[in-house]
Design a protein around this motif. Structure first.
Motif, short mmCIF file in Angstrom:
data_model
loop_
_atom_site.label_atom_id
_atom_site.label_comp_id
_atom_site.label_asym_id
_atom_site.label_seq_id
_atom_site.Cartn_x
_atom_site.Cartn_y
_atom_site.Cartn_z
N LEU B 49 49.30 67.20 39.06
CA LEU B 49 50.20 66.28 39.90
C LEU B 49 51.83 66.55 39.76
O LEU B 49 51.65 67.62 38.73
CB LEU B 49 50.92 64.89 38.98
N ALA B 52 55.98 62.74 42.65
CA ALA B 52 55.35 61.33 43.18
C ALA B 52 56.22 60.49 43.74
O ALA B 52 57.05 60.81 43.46
CB ALA B 52 54.45 60.17 42.28
N LEU B 65 51.07 60.59 46.09
CA LEU B 65 51.56 62.17 44.99
C LEU B 65 51.21 63.73 46.12
O LEU B 65 50.23 63.89 46.82
CB LEU B 65 49.89 61.63 43.92
N PHE B 90 54.74 56.88 35.57
CA PHE B 90 54.63 58.27 35.82
C PHE B 90 55.56 59.20 34.92
O PHE B 90 55.41 59.75 33.93
CB PHE B 90 54.96 58.27 37.73
#
Lengths: 149, 182
Positions: B49, B52, B65, B90
């Motif tokens: 990741l 976001a 994402l 997150f």
């Protein structure tokens, strides 16, 4: 001929919505279909999952066509150089920006099993409603211009 | 106590302009999406990741994402109240701030088109109006002051975006970017 002052009145930007919370909630929007908000004189288009409003004043014309199994809806927007039919070139507050010029949507014209209407109904309804809203908008604009001038 | 696990039983993944329902499970290690129609599972490792973001989309709220590889996942159908839980998860587990975005809904058809990763977005008044995933583009043509993008068509979509045409001001080398991108 309109004076500089008059032009300013028309140049005043027309907004669809001030913020997102004022956007309408409608099943058509969440099903990624086209939705016409008559009250705000805006069309809400599904652009890759985002409900994107466009004010009727940005729209030059719409056309619809049927070819084979598909129905097409094309929306032409105003952009610098396309000022035909508009008051003058001054309407663009940001002529140096990139403009969206044209959008085409496609829909199946044939009914799917278990459904009474074909998917293209949405495009056809949108076509009719955009024309309607545009007519109301143009008539009002012309009246305002005549009063001011 | 930070949230470690979240399970959304009915959200949608946005693919080719279609929202496909499925179940999204988030844990400290990874994010799993299981499509309810096909059973296909998408797995995102927490380490992949990059960022976001969160904004109101066509169906409820969208969780977007972006991975380090440039791949972008878009999930829709969240409720406004889901933000707090997601933001908590997150920041607690992935060390990523879930960025809340306000989209421009003024109804303008102009602004700055800019590329970010594998998407092209229109920004007017410094907020995003729409975003085009570049993998949906099947053809692009550049003309004088004009760029045309054609999109892959999917018959599953009831209303499908086919073509977009842009006007570029005379002095703009953005069209070169377009060519390079494809």
């Amino acid at each position: 001929t309109p004076s500089v002052y008059d032009i300013k009145i028309f140049v005043k930007e027309k907004l669809s919505y001030k913020n997102q919370s004022l956007m309408p909630r409608d099943p058509d929007i969440s099903n990624l279909k086209i939705y016409i908000d008559k009250k705000q004189e805006s069309i809400i288009l599904p652009i890759f999952g985002i409900a994107t409003p466009f004010h009727i004043s940005t729209i030059k014309n719409v056309s619809q066509s049927v070819e084979g199994d598909y129905c097409y809806l094309r929306i032409n927007f105003f952009y610098p150089g396309s000022a035909l039919g508009r008051f003058d070139g001054n309407v663009f507050s940001q002529p140096d920006a990139t403009f969206l010029k044209e959008l085409t949507f496609r829909s199946l014209n044939t009914k799917q099993s278990g459904s009474t209407t074909s998917p293209s109904m949405n495009l056809m309804t949108a076509f009719r409603l955009i024309k309607e809203v545009q007519k109301v908008y143009k008539t009002r604009e012309t009246e305002q211009r005549e009063r001011a001038g | 106590m930070a949230i470690d696990n979240l399970d959304f039983e009915e959200v949608f993944v946005l693919n080719h302009g279609i929202l496909n329902p499925g179940r999204l499970k988030l844990s400290a290690k990874d994010i799993l999406f299981k499509a309810s129609k096909t059973g296909k599972v998408d797995k995102i490792m927490a380490g992949q990741l990059m960022n976001a973001s969160w904004f109101r989309a066509a169906r409820g709220y969208e969780l977007r994402l972006a991975l380090a590889s440039g791949v972008i996942y878009k999930f829709e159908g969240f409720k406004e109240a889901d933000y707090d839980k997601l933001a908590d998860l997150f920041s607690g587990n992935y060390n990523i701030q879930l960025e809340e975005k306000e989209l421009s809904v003024k109804g303008f058809n102009w602004g700055n088109h800019s590329f970010e990763g594998s998407s092209l977005s229109l920004n007017s008044d410094s907020s995003m109006t729409y975003e085009i995933p570049l993998n949906e583009v099947c053809r692009s043509t550049v003309g004088k002051n004009e760029v045309t993008l054609e999109f892959h068509q999917h018959d599953d979509a009831q209303v499908s975006l086919m073509e977009m045409r842009f006007h570029l001001p005379a002095t703009n080398n953005e069209d070169e970017d377009y060519v390079q991108t494809f």
